[in-house]
Design an enzyme around this catalytic site. Sequence first.
Site, mmCIF file in Angstrom:
data_model
loop_
_atom_site.group_PDB
_atom_site.id
_atom_site.type_symbol
_atom_site.label_atom_id
_atom_site.label_comp_id
_atom_site.label_asym_id
_atom_site.label_seq_id
_atom_site.Cartn_x
_atom_site.Cartn_y
_atom_site.Cartn_z
ATOM 1 N N TYR A 157 -19.824 -13.123 -29.917
ATOM 2 C CA TYR A 157 -19.099 -13.536 -28.715
ATOM 3 C C TYR A 157 -19.755 -12.949 -27.475
ATOM 4 O O TYR A 157 -19.961 -13.649 -26.473
ATOM 5 C CB TYR A 157 -17.642 -13.092 -28.800
ATOM 6 C CG TYR A 157 -16.859 -13.325 -27.524
ATOM 7 C CD1 TYR A 157 -16.524 -14.612 -27.128
ATOM 8 C CD2 TYR A 157 -16.466 -12.253 -26.731
ATOM 9 C CE1 TYR A 157 -15.811 -14.835 -25.952
ATOM 10 C CE2 TYR A 157 -15.751 -12.458 -25.559
ATOM 11 C CZ TYR A 157 -15.427 -13.742 -25.174
ATOM 12 O OH TYR A 157 -14.729 -13.956 -24.015
ATOM 13 N N ALA A 159 -22.801 -12.109 -27.078
ATOM 14 C CA ALA A 159 -24.074 -12.804 -26.857
ATOM 15 C C ALA A 159 -23.861 -14.129 -26.145
ATOM 16 O O ALA A 159 -24.627 -14.505 -25.246
ATOM 17 C CB ALA A 159 -24.784 -13.028 -28.191
#
Length: 252
Positions: A157, A159
Site C-alpha cells: 500500500y 508503495a
Amino acid sequence: MMRLLENKVCIITGTAQGIGKAIAERFAEDGAIVYACDRIDCGMDAWAKACTIKFQTRVQPVCLDVTDSVAVKDVFMTIYRTEGKIDVLVNNAGVVINRKIGMILRQETELMFKVNVIAVLELIQLVARLMGRNRSGAIINIASITAVAGSSGQVAYSASKGAVISLTKSASKELASLGIRVNAVAPGIIKTERFVELYEANGEQIDTRIRKIALGRLGTPEDVADACSFLASDRASYISGQILGVDGCASV
C-alpha cells in the site's frame, strides 16, 4: 460573501463514505458544483439531494468505476459538455490492503496499483486535456503518510501511495504550462468508518495510535476535506507540486 469554490465544477472520486464523502460535502458547502463519483450507490441519491438543499448548490451522484477507462471518458466528456468546463479533480478513490512482508499476495498488490496508481494517472491524462482547453484547473491526489514515513505491515500500500506522490510531482511540472496545478494531500491516521472497523477487528486500542500523534487526537475526514478545499481554490493559485501532510505531526 463569495464562497471559496463558488461555481467551480468539481469531480471527486470515492465519495460513498469516509474522506471522499467529507470532501464532497465540504466542496458543496464552499459553493462548488459537485460530481460525486463512486462505484457503489450507498443511498447517494438521497445524500446528494440533501446536500443540494442544505448548501444551495448542485451535487450530482455518479456511479463510476475508476478502473473502467471507457466509462470514465464518457462521464468526463458528459460533464464537460454539460458545464463547459471542469475546474477540479480530486482523486480520492483507493484500495487499502494491509499485509506484512511474506504475506503479500500479488493479486492484492495488483489491485491496489490498478486503483491507486493506474486509474489516477489515466484520470489525470483525461482531465488535463479538458482543463487545458480553458487554461486552468486544479488536480488533487490523495496520498498517505505511509508513503512519506513508511509503515510496518503496509509495504505494498505504501508503495502505491509513493507512486502517487511521484506522479503528482512530475505531472505538476508537465501541466503547469496549461495553467493546471497538481498537488497531493497525505492524510495521517484518520478516524473513518474503515479505520474503526479495522482496529476493532484486530483488537488494537486506538489510544495506542493517538500517543504517536503530537497534536493528541485522530484526524477527521473533515480535516482532510478542508485541506483539499484550500488547494482547489484560487487562494492556492501559486501552489503546485506539493505534498500537504494532514497528520497532526504523527509518527506512523
